[in-house]
Enzyme design. Structure first.
Site, PDB file in Angstrom:
ATOM      1  N   ARG A 203       0.826  -1.212   0.000  1.00  0.00           N
ATOM      2  CA  ARG A 203       0.000   0.000   0.000  1.00  0.00           C
ATOM      3  C   ARG A 203       0.861   1.263   0.000  1.00  0.00           C
ATOM      4  NH1 ARG A 203      -2.904  -3.643  -0.571  1.00  0.00           N
ATOM      5  NH2 ARG A 203      -5.024  -3.944   0.210  1.00  0.00           N
ATOM      6  N   SER A 295     -10.502  -0.170   3.542  1.00  0.00           N
ATOM      7  CA  SER A 295      -9.725  -0.448   4.760  1.00  0.00           C
ATOM      8  C   SER A 295      -9.213   0.877   5.307  1.00  0.00           C
ATOM      9  CB  SER A 295      -8.531  -1.341   4.447  1.00  0.00           C
ATOM     10  OG  SER A 295      -8.939  -2.596   3.992  1.00  0.00           O
ATOM     11  N   GLU A 410      -4.862   4.314   6.261  1.00  0.00           N
ATOM     12  CA  GLU A 410      -4.502   4.118   4.851  1.00  0.00           C
ATOM     13  C   GLU A 410      -4.936   5.296   3.976  1.00  0.00           C
ATOM     14  OE1 GLU A 410      -5.865   1.376   1.174  1.00  0.00           O
ATOM     15  OE2 GLU A 410      -5.614   0.286   3.040  1.00  0.00           O
TER      16      GLU A 410
HETATM   17  N1  EPU Z   1     -11.133  -9.831  11.069  1.00  0.00           N
HETATM   18  C1  EPU Z   1     -11.735  -9.565  12.267  1.00  0.00           C
HETATM   19  N2  EPU Z   1     -12.905  -8.849  12.285  1.00  0.00           N
HETATM   20  C2  EPU Z   1     -13.483  -8.402  11.156  1.00  0.00           C
HETATM   21  C3  EPU Z   1     -12.880  -8.684   9.922  1.00  0.00           C
HETATM   22  C4  EPU Z   1     -11.696  -9.389   9.892  1.00  0.00           C
HETATM   23  O1  EPU Z   1     -11.225  -9.947  13.305  1.00  0.00           O
HETATM   24  O2  EPU Z   1     -14.550  -7.727  11.246  1.00  0.00           O
HETATM   25  C5  EPU Z   1      -9.852 -10.537  11.061  1.00  0.00           C
HETATM   26  C6  EPU Z   1      -9.971 -11.999  10.733  1.00  0.00           C
HETATM   27  O3  EPU Z   1      -9.081 -12.690  11.577  1.00  0.00           O
HETATM   28  C7  EPU Z   1      -9.485 -12.073   9.281  1.00  0.00           C
HETATM   29  C8  EPU Z   1      -8.441 -10.965   9.278  1.00  0.00           C
HETATM   30  O4  EPU Z   1      -9.000  -9.954  10.106  1.00  0.00           O
HETATM   31  O5  EPU Z   1      -8.926 -13.311   9.023  1.00  0.00           O
HETATM   32  C9  EPU Z   1      -8.150 -10.374   7.906  1.00  0.00           C
HETATM   33  O6  EPU Z   1      -9.360  -9.882   7.305  1.00  0.00           O
HETATM   34  P1  EPU Z   1      -9.552  -9.891   5.736  1.00  0.00           P
HETATM   35  O7  EPU Z   1      -9.185 -11.216   5.191  1.00  0.00           O
HETATM   36  O8  EPU Z   1     -10.892  -9.354   5.404  1.00  0.00           O
HETATM   37  O9  EPU Z   1      -8.433  -8.947   5.157  1.00  0.00           O
HETATM   38  P2  EPU Z   1      -7.832  -7.583   5.658  1.00  0.00           P
HETATM   39  O10 EPU Z   1      -6.416  -7.866   6.032  1.00  0.00           O
HETATM   40  O11 EPU Z   1      -8.665  -6.925   6.675  1.00  0.00           O
HETATM   41  C10 EPU Z   1      -6.854  -6.884   3.358  1.00  0.00           C
HETATM   42  C11 EPU Z   1      -6.813  -5.616   2.582  1.00  0.00           C
HETATM   43  C12 EPU Z   1      -8.084  -5.447   1.777  1.00  0.00           C
HETATM   44  C13 EPU Z   1      -8.252  -6.639   0.865  1.00  0.00           C
HETATM   45  C14 EPU Z   1      -8.283  -7.915   1.708  1.00  0.00           C
HETATM   46  C15 EPU Z   1      -8.334  -9.163   0.866  1.00  0.00           C
HETATM   47  C16 EPU Z   1      -5.440  -4.052   3.788  1.00  0.00           C
HETATM   48  C17 EPU Z   1      -5.390  -2.881   4.711  1.00  0.00           C
HETATM   49  N3  EPU Z   1      -6.649  -4.498   3.501  1.00  0.00           N
HETATM   50  O12 EPU Z   1      -7.875  -6.718   4.318  1.00  0.00           O
HETATM   51  O13 EPU Z   1      -7.930  -4.299   0.978  1.00  0.00           O
HETATM   52  O14 EPU Z   1      -9.443  -6.554   0.111  1.00  0.00           O
HETATM   53  O15 EPU Z   1      -7.083  -7.997   2.512  1.00  0.00           O
HETATM   54  O16 EPU Z   1      -7.121  -9.367   0.231  1.00  0.00           O
HETATM   55  O17 EPU Z   1      -4.397  -4.529   3.340  1.00  0.00           O
HETATM   56  C18 EPU Z   1      -8.245  -1.947   1.048  1.00  0.00           C
HETATM   57  O18 EPU Z   1      -7.020  -1.839   1.057  1.00  0.00           O
HETATM   58  O19 EPU Z   1      -8.997  -0.919   1.060  1.00  0.00           O
HETATM   59  C19 EPU Z   1      -8.830  -3.269   1.083  1.00  0.00           C
HETATM   60  C20 EPU Z   1     -10.135  -3.468   1.192  1.00  0.00           C
END
Ligand code: EPU
Length: 416
Positions: A203, A295, A410
């Site tokens: 990012r 995010s 972000e």
């Molecule tokens: N989780 C929670 N509570 C929630 C949601 C998630 O505890 O309400 C925990 C779970 O343990 C889950 C972990 O967070 O396994 C990761 O969540 P998720 O897989 O949804 O991915 P993320 O790391 O939160 C990242 C990117 C997203 C991208 C997804 C999928 C960043 C900051 N965010 O989210 O990108 O779509 O992975 O690859 O890197 C963005 O950058 O705007 C964005 C949406």
């Protein structure tokens, strides 16, 4: 290039086997902002120009229909000392209630030009900065331009994609792009920046770093738009109707395949759109969970010692070491030389610091965490930017108190 944003390994590039082109228009592109260029009266507030839908008045709104107009609009602003904000889809901006007293500039061009399509040499094409990102992904998937499907449904424009090196479901735009044509505001000329010159990390990019790093900014910091205004982006990918090996376990589960399987890219697009919808990460005017800036925090990259102190069930994703990028951000304690950095999940930290889905500071607040994913701060209707800031600060303080980690927002903050 660096690691991807989840529990994944770098996928192999797709093979050289091109399938015949199909005119299959499915699935449909993701509708972008309420305000699309040239379609409505000029917006007067940043709330109309951002997906979070907060933000006060703009000084002046300009749409450019040619590259020359775009460059002229930037030059005029810079020559007259007028603050400049170039907006794309408005999906990565948190605008203040006081707004932006300068020139808000939008590239109204939506053009994709195929440069070369060779079954072994690759497919090269250029998209203007104003092109809606998901329109490009849809066209790429339908045309068998490999590697785009995991990036389906991301709001915003092509011009914004390299600035924050957008990524999702095991892919990042740095795996697809070849170069960026940009207006260099410091040098006063157009430049071609090759992939290797963009400093792309998780990012992050030198385009984004120029907002806060005077060395990259040629002696000054720029903002809220960086030193380089993206004019167009050139992509170079392999022709492929199949996806790269699926490298993200959530996506593999959604597709009901083993990790490492290659799947029809159209099915990957559909699965990614479904996953994103389930998290409120696909724009939908009727769903307030999508009135967000995506995010709101990056996933912290921590020294191993700090990651080791997290509870056992906290997510830990490996991070490929890379000079100048993915520096541990958000760690309160200093990094030690022998620490291999570990990425954890901002969403997990927020959830486990006492901020569940739907969390709001008061019953009357018009801002809450999304009811589908705690990483999105959402506008429930008529919210003020100040309310967003209050929830942001409460979440940052709560995570710092509970885990000793400083979350880093972000989106770009404008007018604060
Ligand atoms: N989780 C929670 N509570 C929630 C949601 C998630 O505890 O309400 C925990 C779970 O343990 C889950 C972990 O967070 O396994 C990761 O969540 P998720 O897989 O949804 O991915 P993320 O790391 O939160 C990242 C990117 C997203 C991208 C997804 C999928 C960043 C900051 N965010 O989210 O990108 O779509 O992975 O690859 O890197 C963005 O950058 O705007 C964005 C949406």
């Amino acid at each position: 290039m660096t690691d991807t944003s989840g529990p994944s390994e770098r996928a192999e590039p797709p093979s050289c086997s091109a399938a015949p082109r199909s005119a299959d228009p499915w699935p449909a592109p993701v509708e972008a902002l309420a305000h699309r260029p040239g379609t409505q009266e000029a917006p007067t507030t940043l709330a109309e120009l951002t997906t979070l839908r907060v933000g006060g008045p703009v000084g002046e709104y300009v749409e450019a229909r040619t590259e020359a107009e775009l460059i002229d609009a930037v030059r005029q602003a810079d020559d007259s000392g007028t603050p400049l904000l170039v907006v794309g889809g408005g999906s990565n901006i948190v605008a203040s209630d006081t707004g932006f007293p300068g020139r808000v500039l939008r590239d109204a061009r939506q053009e994709v030009l195929l440069v070369a399509d060779n079954s072994c040499g690759g497919v090269e094409f250029t998209a203007t900065a104003g092109t809606t990102w998901d329109d490009l992904v849809r066209e790429a998937v339908a045309s068998h331009w490999g590697g785009f499907a995991p990036l389906s449904g991301i709001p915003g424009t092509v011009g914004a994609a390299p600035v924050q090196n957008i990524g999702a479901y095991g892919a990042e735009v740095c795996q697809l792009l070849a170069s960026v044509r940009a207006w260099d505001r410091a040098a006063g000329r157009t430049v071609h920046l090759a992939l290797s010159e963009l400093g792309l990390g998780y990012r992050d990019s030198d385009l984004k770093r120029s907002l806060s790093d005077a060395e990259i900014g040629a002696g000054r910091t720029w903002g809220p738009t960086g030193r380089w205004v993206v004019l167009s982006v050139t992509f170079l990918v392999r022709p492929a109707s199949l996806s790269a090996p699926i490298a993200y376990s959530q996506l593999a589960r959604e597709l009901d395949v083993e990790l490492g399987t290659r799947v029809d890219a159209r099915a990957v697009r559909e699965a990614v759109l479904d996953l994103r919808r389930s998290k409120g990460m696909v724009l939908d005017t009727t769903d307030h969970d999508t009135w967000s800036a995506g995010s709101f925090f990056t996933n912290p990259v921590l020294p191993a010692s700090l990651a080791a102190a997290l509870p056992a069930d906290a997510p830990r994703y490996p991070v490929a070491a890379r000079a100048g990028a993915n520096r541990p951000a958000g760690a309160v304690r200093p990094e030690r030389e022998q620490d291999a950095p570990v990425k954890t999940s901002a969403a997990w930290l927020i959830d486990h610091a006492g901020f569940p889905k739907g969390f709001t500071l008061s019953a009357t607040s018009r801002v809450s965490l999304s009811t589908k994913h705690v990483l999105a701060l959402t506008n429930r209707g008529g919210a003020r930017a100040q309310e967003v800031a209050a929830l942001r600060d409460a979440v940052v303080a709560g995570v710092r108190d509970r885990f000793g980690i400083a979350l880093v927002p972000e989106p770009v903050h404008v007018g604060w």
